[in-house]
Write an enzyme that holds these catalytic residues in place. Structure first.
Site, PDB file in Angstrom:
ATOM      1  N   ASP A  38       1.246  -1.596  -0.054  1.00 61.80           N
ATOM      2  CA  ASP A  38      -0.072   0.008   0.386  1.00 61.80           C
ATOM      3  C   ASP A  38       0.976   0.923  -0.294  1.00 61.80           C
ATOM      4  OD1 ASP A  38      -1.950   1.513   0.221  1.00 61.80           O
ATOM      5  OD2 ASP A  38      -3.086   0.490   2.195  1.00 61.80           O
ATOM      6  N   HIS A  55       2.409   2.901  -8.739  1.00 60.18           N
ATOM      7  CA  HIS A  55       2.412   1.721  -9.394  1.00 60.18           C
ATOM      8  C   HIS A  55       3.797   0.924  -9.910  1.00 60.18           C
ATOM      9  CE1 HIS A  55      -1.696   1.516  -7.727  1.00 60.18           C
ATOM     10  NE2 HIS A  55      -2.180   2.396  -7.881  1.00 60.18           N
ATOM     11  N   LEU A 149      10.860 -20.342  -5.072  1.00 66.49           N
ATOM     12  CA  LEU A 149       9.652 -20.296  -4.469  1.00 66.49           C
ATOM     13  C   LEU A 149       8.530 -19.251  -5.152  1.00 66.49           C
ATOM     14  CD1 LEU A 149       9.825 -17.249  -2.186  1.00 66.49           C
ATOM     15  CD2 LEU A 149       9.848 -15.815  -4.382  1.00 66.49           C
TER      16      LEU A 149
HETATM   17  C1  FPP Z   1      -2.209   0.243  -3.378  1.00 66.33           C
HETATM   18  O1  FPP Z   1      -1.463   1.346  -3.473  1.00 66.33           O
HETATM   19  C2  FPP Z   1      -1.780  -0.604  -4.097  1.00 66.33           C
HETATM   20  C3  FPP Z   1      -2.094  -0.182  -5.577  1.00 66.33           C
HETATM   21  C4  FPP Z   1      -4.041  -1.712  -5.174  1.00 66.33           C
HETATM   22  C5  FPP Z   1      -1.540  -1.850  -6.470  1.00 66.33           C
HETATM   23  C6  FPP Z   1      -0.302  -2.681  -5.663  1.00 66.33           C
HETATM   24  C7  FPP Z   1       0.096  -2.687  -7.241  1.00 66.33           C
HETATM   25  C8  FPP Z   1       1.954  -3.094  -6.984  1.00 66.33           C
HETATM   26  C9  FPP Z   1       2.810  -2.456  -5.704  1.00 66.33           C
HETATM   27  C10 FPP Z   1       2.084  -3.096  -8.432  1.00 66.33           C
HETATM   28  C11 FPP Z   1       3.221  -4.556  -8.737  1.00 66.33           C
HETATM   29  C12 FPP Z   1       1.792  -5.193  -9.504  1.00 66.33           C
HETATM   30  C13 FPP Z   1       3.065  -6.008 -10.401  1.00 66.33           C
HETATM   31  C14 FPP Z   1       2.171  -7.032 -11.471  1.00 66.33           C
HETATM   32  C15 FPP Z   1       4.519  -6.218 -10.028  1.00 66.33           C
HETATM   33  P1  FPP Z   1      -2.430   2.708  -3.130  1.00 66.33           P
HETATM   34  O2  FPP Z   1      -2.748   2.407  -4.672  1.00 66.33           O
HETATM   35  O3  FPP Z   1      -4.248   2.485  -2.465  1.00 66.33           O
HETATM   36  O4  FPP Z   1      -1.423   3.213  -2.857  1.00 66.33           O
HETATM   37  P2  FPP Z   1      -2.105   5.048  -1.597  1.00 66.33           P
HETATM   38  O5  FPP Z   1      -2.787   4.604  -0.558  1.00 66.33           O
HETATM   39  O6  FPP Z   1      -1.533   5.690  -1.187  1.00 66.33           O
HETATM   40  O7  FPP Z   1      -3.318   6.184  -3.147  1.00 66.33           O
END
Ligand code: FPP
Length: 258
Positions: A38, A55, A149
């Site tokens: 997150d 992201h 893994l």
């Molecule tokens: C939450 O942060 C994150 C997500 C919904 C997406 C997570 C995806 C990745 C870390 C990319 C990895 C993917 C692959 C395929 C390797 P948020 O956007 O809700 O952050 P915020 O709470 O600060 O808005």
């Protein structure tokens, strides 16, 4: 006295990452680690960048942590890449997130294969764009015989839907005489979940300071140790991962016993 929350605060902590890794490997390493990644959006906002930049940076962190987890002897790393609720986000962001598995696997699959990593996915495949599913299925197929893994992507995953679906399948199988009602146990029920081939997570990590589960592995996390950090996912480093495992190794797991 050992500090229960973070035993390293009161013990002699080795200084280099290398030494810390060696120390971790000399004790019980969590077999399955699940991560709620997150804070990508906030990371980008802090830098006046579009959310998708967060992201993209987060994707690189997945690669780094996968490599380290494999090196440490972790058996399964489950990463929450997209929830069933994430479709509510702006289309541009959703489209970008759906392209990330292709980019990730397009870039890193040869390295993952070389490192003996096996790619898996849990989630609802039907709603995924064909290009996303194709990339994930190719990676799963190319790595199916790997024994290192397991990198398990939770993609279009939602725990309540998963549990409800399992309940319905159990009812159907019971009506059809495939299972006996009296044999419905926790173990049997677990075999109806998307994680049927995996052990339950030993350690859950959530970044960005949010202290909630967000519909993630509600059944499987019953006895998991939780570790939360304020660090935003794109800033999450090998040191943070090592710290989470050090804290885990200092905890006493009783599974309801004494
Ligand atoms: C939450 O942060 C994150 C997500 C919904 C997406 C997570 C995806 C990745 C870390 C990319 C990895 C993917 C692959 C395929 C390797 P948020 O956007 O809700 O952050 P915020 O709470 O600060 O808005």
């Amino acid at each position: 006295m050992l500090n229960k929350i973070n035993p390293w605060k009161t013990q002699n902590k080795p200084s280099s990452l290398h030494e810390r890794i060696d120390q971790i490997k000399s004790q019980e390493v969590p077999s399955h680690i699940a991560i709620i990644m997150d804070g990508n959006g906030r990371w980008a906002k802090k830098r006046s960048l579009p959310r998708i930049a967060g992201h993209h940076e987060g994707m690189k962190v997945v690669r780094k942590i996968t490599k380290l987890a494999n090196q440490l002897g972790v058996k399964t790393l489950t990463v929450y890449a997209f929830s069933t609720e994430n479709w509510k986000r702006p289309k541009r962001e959703v489209d970008f997130l759906m392209k990330l598995p292709e980019e990730f696997l397009g870039t890193f699959l040869p390295e993952l294969i070389e490192e003996n990593v096996r790619v898996k996915m849990m989630g609802y495949k039907d709603k995924l764009p064909a290009h996303t599913l194709k990339a994930v299925e190719k990676a799963m197929d190319d790595t199916k015989d790997n024994t290192g893994l397991i990198l398990n992507f939770a993609l279009n995953y939602g725990s309540r839907a998963e549990i409800l679906e399992a309940v319905n399948k159990v009812i159907t199988d019971s009506k059809n005489g495939i299972i006996e009602e009296e044999t419905i146990s926790e173990e049997l029920f677990s075999s109806y979940l998307m994680t049927s081939e995996l052990k339950d997570p030993d350690l859950l990590i959530r970044t960005s300071g949010e202290i909630r589960l967000s519909n993630f592995m509600l059944w499987q996390l019953a006895y998991t140790e939780f570790w939360f950090t304020e660090v935003l996912w794109p800033d999450f480093s090998e040191e943070h991962f090592v710290e989470a495992i050090e804290v885990f190794q200092g905890r006493q797991r009783r599974f309801g016993g004494v």
